[in-house]
Design a protein around this motif. Structure first.
Motif, PDB file in Angstrom:
ATOM      1  N   GLY A  26      11.879  -7.343   8.740  1.00  0.00           N
ATOM      2  CA  GLY A  26      12.232  -8.732   8.462  1.00  0.00           C
ATOM      3  C   GLY A  26      13.713  -8.915   8.208  1.00  0.00           C
ATOM      4  N   GLN A  27      14.261 -10.009   8.715  1.00  0.00           N
ATOM      5  CA  GLN A  27      15.651 -10.392   8.454  1.00  0.00           C
ATOM      6  C   GLN A  27      15.679 -11.884   8.152  1.00  0.00           C
ATOM      7  N   TRP A  28      16.483 -12.264   7.177  1.00  0.00           N
ATOM      8  CA  TRP A  28      16.522 -13.664   6.751  1.00  0.00           C
ATOM      9  C   TRP A  28      17.964 -14.099   6.553  1.00  0.00           C
ATOM     10  N   HIS A  29      18.331 -15.186   7.247  1.00  0.00           N
ATOM     11  CA  HIS A  29      19.686 -15.721   7.129  1.00  0.00           C
ATOM     12  C   HIS A  29      19.903 -16.391   5.782  1.00  0.00           C
ATOM     13  N   ALA A  30      21.124 -16.308   5.295  1.00  0.00           N
ATOM     14  CA  ALA A  30      21.529 -17.109   4.141  1.00  0.00           C
ATOM     15  C   ALA A  30      21.651 -18.566   4.570  1.00  0.00           C
ATOM     16  N   THR A  64      12.271  -3.789   5.360  1.00  0.00           N
ATOM     17  CA  THR A  64      11.127  -3.298   6.121  1.00  0.00           C
ATOM     18  C   THR A  64       9.945  -3.083   5.194  1.00  0.00           C
ATOM     19  N   THR A  65       8.798  -3.581   5.610  1.00  0.00           N
ATOM     20  CA  THR A  65       7.545  -3.386   4.893  1.00  0.00           C
ATOM     21  C   THR A  65       6.700  -2.363   5.642  1.00  0.00           C
ATOM     22  N   VAL A  66       6.047  -1.484   4.913  1.00  0.00           N
ATOM     23  CA  VAL A  66       5.153  -0.487   5.506  1.00  0.00           C
ATOM     24  C   VAL A  66       3.736  -0.760   5.015  1.00  0.00           C
ATOM     25  N   VAL A  67       2.787  -0.772   5.946  1.00  0.00           N
ATOM     26  CA  VAL A  67       1.374  -0.986   5.614  1.00  0.00           C
ATOM     27  C   VAL A  67       0.621   0.296   5.946  1.00  0.00           C
ATOM     28  N   LEU A  68      -0.026   0.855   4.933  1.00  0.00           N
ATOM     29  CA  LEU A  68      -0.798   2.082   5.097  1.00  0.00           C
ATOM     30  C   LEU A  68      -2.281   1.754   5.010  1.00  0.00           C
ATOM     31  N   GLY A  69      -3.010   2.013   6.090  1.00  0.00           N
ATOM     32  CA  GLY A  69      -4.436   1.736   6.116  1.00  0.00           C
ATOM     33  C   GLY A  69      -4.756   0.523   6.963  1.00  0.00           C
ATOM     34  N   LEU A 114      16.693   4.715   1.868  1.00  0.00           N
ATOM     35  CA  LEU A 114      17.633   5.825   1.992  1.00  0.00           C
ATOM     36  C   LEU A 114      18.156   6.034   3.407  1.00  0.00           C
ATOM     37  N   VAL A 115      17.458   5.496   4.404  1.00  0.00           N
ATOM     38  CA  VAL A 115      17.888   5.639   5.799  1.00  0.00           C
ATOM     39  C   VAL A 115      17.811   4.273   6.458  1.00  0.00           C
ATOM     40  N   ASP A 116      18.905   3.862   7.096  1.00  0.00           N
ATOM     41  CA  ASP A 116      19.007   2.527   7.667  1.00  0.00           C
ATOM     42  C   ASP A 116      19.079   2.579   9.188  1.00  0.00           C
ATOM     43  N   GLY A 117      18.794   1.426   9.810  1.00  0.00           N
ATOM     44  CA  GLY A 117      18.994   1.272  11.233  1.00  0.00           C
ATOM     45  C   GLY A 117      20.414   0.781  11.482  1.00  0.00           C
ATOM     46  N   ASP A 118      20.551  -0.408  12.074  1.00  0.00           N
ATOM     47  CA  ASP A 118      21.876  -0.950  12.350  1.00  0.00           C
ATOM     48  C   ASP A 118      22.445  -1.744  11.179  1.00  0.00           C
ATOM     49  N   GLN A 164       8.726  15.026  11.429  1.00  0.00           N
ATOM     50  CA  GLN A 164       8.562  14.622  12.829  1.00  0.00           C
ATOM     51  C   GLN A 164       8.576  13.105  12.984  1.00  0.00           C
ATOM     52  N   TRP A 165       8.274  12.392  11.894  1.00  0.00           N
ATOM     53  CA  TRP A 165       8.267  10.931  11.912  1.00  0.00           C
ATOM     54  C   TRP A 165       9.025  10.421  10.701  1.00  0.00           C
ATOM     55  N   LEU A 166       9.828   9.394  10.922  1.00  0.00           N
ATOM     56  CA  LEU A 166      10.649   8.815   9.862  1.00  0.00           C
ATOM     57  C   LEU A 166      10.568   7.296   9.927  1.00  0.00           C
ATOM     58  N   VAL A 167      10.298   6.682   8.781  1.00  0.00           N
ATOM     59  CA  VAL A 167      10.346   5.227   8.658  1.00  0.00           C
ATOM     60  C   VAL A 167      11.352   4.891   7.568  1.00  0.00           C
ATOM     61  N   GLY A 168      12.378   4.125   7.930  1.00  0.00           N
ATOM     62  CA  GLY A 168      13.378   3.694   6.963  1.00  0.00           C
ATOM     63  C   GLY A 168      13.501   2.189   6.983  1.00  0.00           C
ATOM     64  N   GLN A 169      14.693   1.684   6.692  1.00  0.00           N
ATOM     65  CA  GLN A 169      14.945   0.251   6.737  1.00  0.00           C
ATOM     66  C   GLN A 169      15.375  -0.135   8.150  1.00  0.00           C
ATOM     67  N   HIS A 170      14.530  -0.930   8.828  1.00  0.00           N
ATOM     68  CA  HIS A 170      14.780  -1.321  10.211  1.00  0.00           C
ATOM     69  C   HIS A 170      14.971  -0.094  11.098  1.00  0.00           C
ATOM     70  N   LEU A 171      14.173   0.916  10.827  1.00  0.00           N
ATOM     71  CA  LEU A 171      14.316   2.165  11.573  1.00  0.00           C
ATOM     72  C   LEU A 171      12.978   2.891  11.640  1.00  0.00           C
ATOM     73  N   VAL A 172      12.578   3.262  12.842  1.00  0.00           N
ATOM     74  CA  VAL A 172      11.427   4.137  13.055  1.00  0.00           C
ATOM     75  C   VAL A 172      11.852   5.193  14.069  1.00  0.00           C
ATOM     76  N   ARG A 173      11.675   6.442  13.724  1.00  0.00           N
ATOM     77  CA  ARG A 173      12.028   7.527  14.634  1.00  0.00           C
ATOM     78  C   ARG A 173      10.867   8.502  14.748  1.00  0.00           C
ATOM     79  N   GLY A 174      10.653   9.013  15.971  1.00  0.00           N
ATOM     80  CA  GLY A 174       9.576   9.941  16.236  1.00  0.00           C
ATOM     81  C   GLY A 174      10.074  11.345  16.495  1.00  0.00           C
ATOM     82  N   PRO A 175       9.222  12.192  17.043  1.00  0.00           N
ATOM     83  CA  PRO A 175       9.580  13.596  17.279  1.00  0.00           C
ATOM     84  C   PRO A 175      10.876  13.742  18.068  1.00  0.00           C
ATOM     85  N   GLY A 176      11.729  14.637  17.588  1.00  0.00           N
ATOM     86  CA  GLY A 176      12.990  14.900  18.258  1.00  0.00           C
ATOM     87  C   GLY A 176      14.108  13.942  17.907  1.00  0.00           C
ATOM     88  N   GLN A 177      13.804  12.891  17.120  1.00  0.00           N
ATOM     89  CA  GLN A 177      14.820  11.879  16.801  1.00  0.00           C
ATOM     90  C   GLN A 177      15.146  11.803  15.313  1.00  0.00           C
TER      91      GLN A 177
END
Length: 410
Positions: free
Chosen positions: A52-56, A67-72, A240-244, A270-283
């Motif tokens: 999610g991104q929200w303008h002032a 970024t929100t994460v939903v488990l389940g 702790l880990v950001d996208g752009d 092998q998998w990382l979820v951060g703020q505006h960031l998702v990376r898979g194997p090798g990344q």
């Protein structure tokens, strides 16, 4: 005639009975007719993210990204960092019910004490914590007594450090968010403190997986919660880990942040979820190194500036923009703007047309990012200055992470 009336009455009773039965039918069992309001991304079965991104909406306000994460997917769903406002929390509830009608959120987890991560807690919890002072603007708003989808069975969890930081800062954060996003977008938002304390090393069950809690102290903030699934090598890194979006070094420290990144790299995820960031194997390692290199660039620049005899003010005047970190653009999603209670395409804000408003928002966002970079450099400068002054007495603490501080022969 009497027989006809009896038949008609029987028919009427049948119609009324069917109508009442339809009204009583569980709403969750019916398919959703509206398209989802939020942009969902499935990472793995039972792990989904919503960026999610929200303008002032004010001239001097700040835009927000989270970024929100939903488990389940069904019973016992855990939501990590539900968002910045009550309205965004409600939109998330609606989308979750549409995607998984049998879903039931039983726990919220706040990874750290920033407004865009925690203020949507109120959408799930009927009442705000009694011992948290609400700002006057929040008191004046007419918020529902029991929010839609709220339940007394939903537990809000965080580390002790995050709980304490929220108690201390959330009143100011709520007031700032109301200023940034406006009264309409923040309507109903309240402060809800975590009631369950999660400890470093603890195992929690969420979304059909076992997660180990890691409390990263004095990194991005005073306390950053990371969830690690060793069985599937998935790390949920929180802030702790950001996208752009440029990293925010405010309540934490460069040393603590670098230490946290080193710990995560050692797990070989092998998998990382951060703020505006998702990376898979090798990344994943590349994403962790990118964050590390940014922090190390702050350290290197501060060390070199101290060697040249610069003051803090002089250093900020000359600070270069990191080439690997684009100033980026703040992407506006009409559905996200709607969920936040903000004007969408075709509407005017502040007397400006939509293209003009978007251009203005992009310009403000880039200026905000550059201000953030300068602020990060100042925070790093004060940390590096201490070790620079003490280099004759002790080994540099930066060598194991950055190896960028020059050997000046002292």
């Amino acid at each position: 005639m009497t027989q006809v009336l009896r038949v008609r009455c029987a028919q009427l009773r049948w119609i009324v009975g069917c109508s009442l039965a339809l009204l009583a039918w569980p709403t969750g069992a019916a398919p959703c007719t509206d398209p989802p309001e939020l942009a969902w991304q499935t990472v793995l079965p039972g792990v989904a993210v919503v960026h999610g991104q929200w303008h002032a909406v004010t001239e001097d306000g700040r835009s927000h990204a989270a970024t929100t994460v939903v488990l389940g997917q069904n019973a016992d769903v855990t939501v990590i960092d539900p968002g910045p406002t009550y309205g965004v929390g409600q939109a998330l509830q609606k989308d979750l019910k549409c995607r998984h009608p049998a879903s039931s959120v039983t726990r919220l987890i706040n990874t750290h004490a920033h407004a865009e991560q925690v203020l949507a807690n109120a959408a799930w919890v009927p009442e705000a914590s009694a011992d948290v002072p609400q700002v006057e603007a929040a008191k004046r708003r007419a918020a529902p007594a029991v929010p839609m989808g709220a339940s007394v069975d939903v537990v809000v969890a965080a580390t002790l450090g995050t709980q304490q930081a929220m108690r201390q800062r959330c009143p100011d954060c709520l007031a700032a968010l109301q200023h940034d996003l406006g009264e309409q977008a923040s309507r109903g938002s309240r402060i809800v403190l975590p009631t369950e304390v999660l400890h470093d090393g603890q195992l929690v069950q969420a979304g059909g997986r076992s997660w180990q809690v890691h409390d990263m102290r004095h990194a991005h903030t005073e306390s950053d919660l990371v969830l690690w699934s060793a069985q599937e090598a998935i790390v949920l890194a929180g802030g702790l880990v950001d996208g752009d979006v440029l990293p925010v070094l405010a309540q934490g420290s460069v040393q603590g942040w670098l230490h946290a990144l080193a710990r995560m790299r050692a797990w070989q995820p092998q998998w990382l979820v951060g703020q505006h960031l998702v990376r898979g194997p090798g990344q994943v390692q590349a994403a962790l190194l990118r964050q590390q290199h940014y922090l190390c660039s702050l350290v290197s620049y501060a060390w070199q500036g101290l060697e040249r005899g610069w003051s803090e003010a002089e250093a900020v005047q000359h600070v270069p923009w990191p080439a690997a970190w684009e100033a980026g653009s703040l992407q506006e999603s009409p559905s996200l703007q709607k969920a936040a209670g903000l004007p969408t395409n075709g509407q005017h804000r502040g007397g400006l047309s939509e293209p003009a408003q978007q251009a203005k928002a992009q310009s403000a966002w880039k200026a905000q990012q550059r201000q953030q970079h300068a602020f990060n450099q100042l925070r790093a400068w004060r940390e590096v200055e201490l070790s620079w002054l003490e280099q004759a007495e002790r080994h540099s603490p930066w060598a194991s992470w950055c190896a960028l501080t020059p050997d000046v022969g002292r």
